[in-house]
Motif scaffolding. Structure first.
Motif, PDB file in Angstrom:
ATOM      1  N   HIS A 248       0.886  -1.931   0.193  1.00  0.00           N
ATOM      2  CA  HIS A 248       0.013   0.342   0.113  1.00  0.00           C
ATOM      3  C   HIS A 248       0.901   0.835  -0.356  1.00  0.00           C
ATOM      4  CE1 HIS A 248      -3.432  -2.327   0.619  1.00  0.00           C
ATOM      5  NE2 HIS A 248      -3.249  -2.327   1.379  1.00  0.00           N
ATOM      6  N   LYS A 251       2.317   1.414  -3.471  1.00  0.00           N
ATOM      7  CA  LYS A 251       1.463   2.112  -4.478  1.00  0.00           C
ATOM      8  C   LYS A 251       0.552   3.704  -4.449  1.00  0.00           C
ATOM      9  CE  LYS A 251      -2.996   0.808  -6.049  1.00  0.00           C
ATOM     10  NZ  LYS A 251      -4.297   0.245  -5.108  1.00  0.00           N
ATOM     11  N   VAL A 254       4.323   5.542  -5.236  1.00  0.00           N
ATOM     12  CA  VAL A 254       5.010   5.414  -6.705  1.00  0.00           C
ATOM     13  C   VAL A 254       4.115   5.340  -7.964  1.00  0.00           C
ATOM     14  CG1 VAL A 254       5.834   3.221  -8.346  1.00  0.00           C
ATOM     15  CG2 VAL A 254       6.243   3.357  -6.287  1.00  0.00           C
ATOM     16  N   TRP A 255       2.685   5.041  -7.799  1.00  0.00           N
ATOM     17  CA  TRP A 255       1.459   5.038  -8.307  1.00  0.00           C
ATOM     18  C   TRP A 255       0.513   6.231  -8.013  1.00  0.00           C
ATOM     19  CZ3 TRP A 255      -0.079   4.673 -13.553  1.00  0.00           C
ATOM     20  CH2 TRP A 255      -1.626   4.511 -12.883  1.00  0.00           C
ATOM     21  N   ARG A 256       0.082   6.732  -6.913  1.00  0.00           N
ATOM     22  CA  ARG A 256      -1.053   7.524  -6.517  1.00  0.00           C
ATOM     23  C   ARG A 256      -0.705   8.573  -6.482  1.00  0.00           C
ATOM     24  NH1 ARG A 256      -5.866   5.271  -5.042  1.00  0.00           N
ATOM     25  NH2 ARG A 256      -5.656   3.477  -4.229  1.00  0.00           N
ATOM     26  N   PRO A 258       2.533  10.592  -8.279  1.00  0.00           N
ATOM     27  CA  PRO A 258       2.793  10.545  -9.638  1.00  0.00           C
ATOM     28  C   PRO A 258       1.194  11.133 -10.708  1.00  0.00           C
ATOM     29  CG  PRO A 258       4.172   9.095  -8.542  1.00  0.00           C
ATOM     30  CD  PRO A 258       2.913   8.970  -7.801  1.00  0.00           C
ATOM     31  N   PHE A 259       0.308   9.680 -10.079  1.00  0.00           N
ATOM     32  CA  PHE A 259      -0.945  10.384 -11.064  1.00  0.00           C
ATOM     33  C   PHE A 259      -1.697  11.295 -11.038  1.00  0.00           C
ATOM     34  CE2 PHE A 259      -5.638   9.187 -11.402  1.00  0.00           C
ATOM     35  CZ  PHE A 259      -5.555   8.879 -13.326  1.00  0.00           C
ATOM     36  N   TYR A 263      -1.266  13.778 -13.477  1.00  0.00           N
ATOM     37  CA  TYR A 263      -3.166  13.683 -14.784  1.00  0.00           C
ATOM     38  C   TYR A 263      -4.715  13.780 -13.431  1.00  0.00           C
ATOM     39  CZ  TYR A 263      -7.215  11.749 -16.533  1.00  0.00           C
ATOM     40  OH  TYR A 263      -7.849  11.586 -17.250  1.00  0.00           O
TER      41      TYR A 263
END
Length: 472
Positions: A248, A251, A254-256, A258-259, A263
């Motif tokens: 978690h 994630k 690394v993902w949430r 930058p997203f 974006y």
């Protein structure tokens, strides 16, 4: 509080036969109502009670009919009374009221093997209370000596778990030698039964360090494979939960994050700007006015700077007062630091003296073993001395150092609070939060390492127990 008598309808179940009920003793589960009176006026009782019923508080979406409401209320009252009867029965067991326990069973209110809401049997409750007469009473009433029930335990991960145990297994686990002998010799309890997690009475006693019970019970090798499976499953659950937390975190960063930055946030800004596109002309007009007023704003800024320069003596005075306060706090800070260092040196000195004492003891033991030709002192004593010395050097001394370094946080808090007041406390808490974030991942990884270490240690113990069933 008196419970209302349910309305008598043609669909209501018949009242239970209470002719066998005699007046119970004063001891009851509820202080507000008499147990016998509640039994007499409550329909729908299922006697004897085999297990604690579960209460259903769910309600259907459509409003029920009046007869259905009456039936539901009657059933709910019956289930509540059954739970109270079981509660009173187990309370009597734990309180040692043998006569009351006999009356509950002989009158047909409860089964001698009834389980409470936690799945505990009466014999398990008697074993937990360490009451041999109560065990004799329950067995005489028909309680099964080898029946499994639920018992609570705390594992190596500090988690409370519900484990299935027989009365003999629970007595061996708790180290109650007298109860073990009573269950085996008087009532024929089977010490070879294997619990769902693979443990037998012998291994439970050995695991918890009860040597007398281990010597009393016969050697058995049952349940080794199931214990291996349980050990692997438990430790793997710990590792999986840690890995899930780490996943978690990874994630999130690394993902949430930058997203969101690349974006979600730009997309939201663009949508917001497009919805407000009709205001673009007014914004340009305000910006142009701001550019026109820029010289006057610069002049205003310069005037403020001149006013601040005129107040410079007052600022210097305040600065000097703050510096004086800072200097006055330095002696107290130095004292705190010196006390902290002195405490660390004292701890280190104790650890070093302990190591020297163990060295002297080891040399003394070895010399005596040679002089006495191992008649008074065995080689095991020499080996134990070596083990204690190694433990003092490589375990106790590092732990003492770590404990000393752990007090650095308290000392630094006092220093910052003395030097900077509230600001220092805020800075300390911010530093603690940053330190927690930095050390969180290493701590979780260390928990994984400890879980694998426990797995190897327990696996090795099971292999050795297969060779020597009575190994502690």
């Amino acid at each position: 509080m008196t419970l209302p008598t349910p309305p008598s309808t043609s669909d209501s179940p018949p009242l239970p036969d209470t002719s066998f009920i005699q007046p119970l003793p004063t001891y009851t589960a509820t202080a507000q109502d008499d147990l016998e009176a509640r039994i007499e006026r409550t329909p729908g009782l299922e006697l004897p009670i085999l297990q604690t019923p579960t209460l259903d508080y769910s309600r259907p979406h459509n409003p029920p009919l009046k007869t259905e409401q009456a039936d539901d209320a009657a059933n709910q009252d019956a289930r509540t009374l059954e739970r109270d009867i079981v509660l009173a029965f187990f309370t009597a067991i734990r309180s040692g009221h043998n006569d009351l326990v006999s009356q509950f069973v002989s009158r047909g209110l409860v089964s001698p093997d009834v389980t409470n809401s936690g799945g505990e049997t009466p014999l398990l409750a008697a074993v937990c209370g360490g009451n041999p007469p109560m065990i004799s009473t329950l067995v005489a009433l028909g309680a099964s000596v080898n029946a499994y029930g639920t018992s609570y335990s705390v594992d190596s991960g500090r988690r409370h778990r519900r484990l299935r145990r027989t009365p003999l297994q629970l007595a061996a686990q708790q180290g109650r030698l007298a109860l073990v002998k009573v269950l085996v010799e008087d009532y024929g309890a089977d010490d070879g039964l294997v619990a769902p997690d693979g443990y037998i009475a012998l291994r439970l006693a050995a695991k918890n360090g009860h040597r007398e019970i281990v010597e009393y019970l016969p050697a058995r090798r049952a349940g080794v494979g199931l214990r291996f499976k349980t050990i692997v499953r438990d430790e793997w659950e710990v590792v999986l939960s840690i890995l899930k937390k780490l996943g978690h975190v990874v994630k999130f960063f690394v993902w949430r994050v930058p997203f969101f930055l690349l974006y979600t946030a730009p997309r939201g800004l663009c949508k917001s700007a497009w919805r407000r596109r009709h205001r673009f002309g007014a914004w340009c007009k305000r910006a142009a006015k701001g550019v026109i007023k820029l010289p006057s704003r610069i002049l205003k800024f310069l005037r403020e700077v001149l006013k601040a320069l005129k107040r410079t003596p007052e600022f210097v005075k305040r600065l000097a007062q703050a510096a004086l306060k800072f200097l006055k706090a330095i002696p107290g800070v130095v004292k705190s630091v010196l006390l902290w260092v002195g405490g660390g040196l004292k701890t280190a000195g104790k650890a070093v003296l302990h190591i020297f004492a163990l060295c002297a003891s080891l040399i003394h033991t070895a010399v005596l073993s040679v002089l006495s030709f191992f008649r008074g002192i065995t080689p095991k004593d020499v080996w134990d001395g070596i083990c204690y010395l190694v433990k003092a050097i490589f375990v106790e001394a590092p732990l003492a150092l770590i404990k000393f370094l752990g007090t650095f946080g308290e000392m630094s808090y006092k220093v910052l609070a003395a030097l900077f007041g509230v600001l220092g406390k805020v800075l300390w808490y911010i530093a603690q939060a940053i330190l927690y974030v930095i050390t969180w991942t290493p701590k979780q990884l260390w928990r994984c390492v400890k879980a694998f270490g426990r797995l190897n240690r327990k696996g090795f113990n099971e292999i050795m127990a297969l060779i020597d069933p009575k190994r502690m």
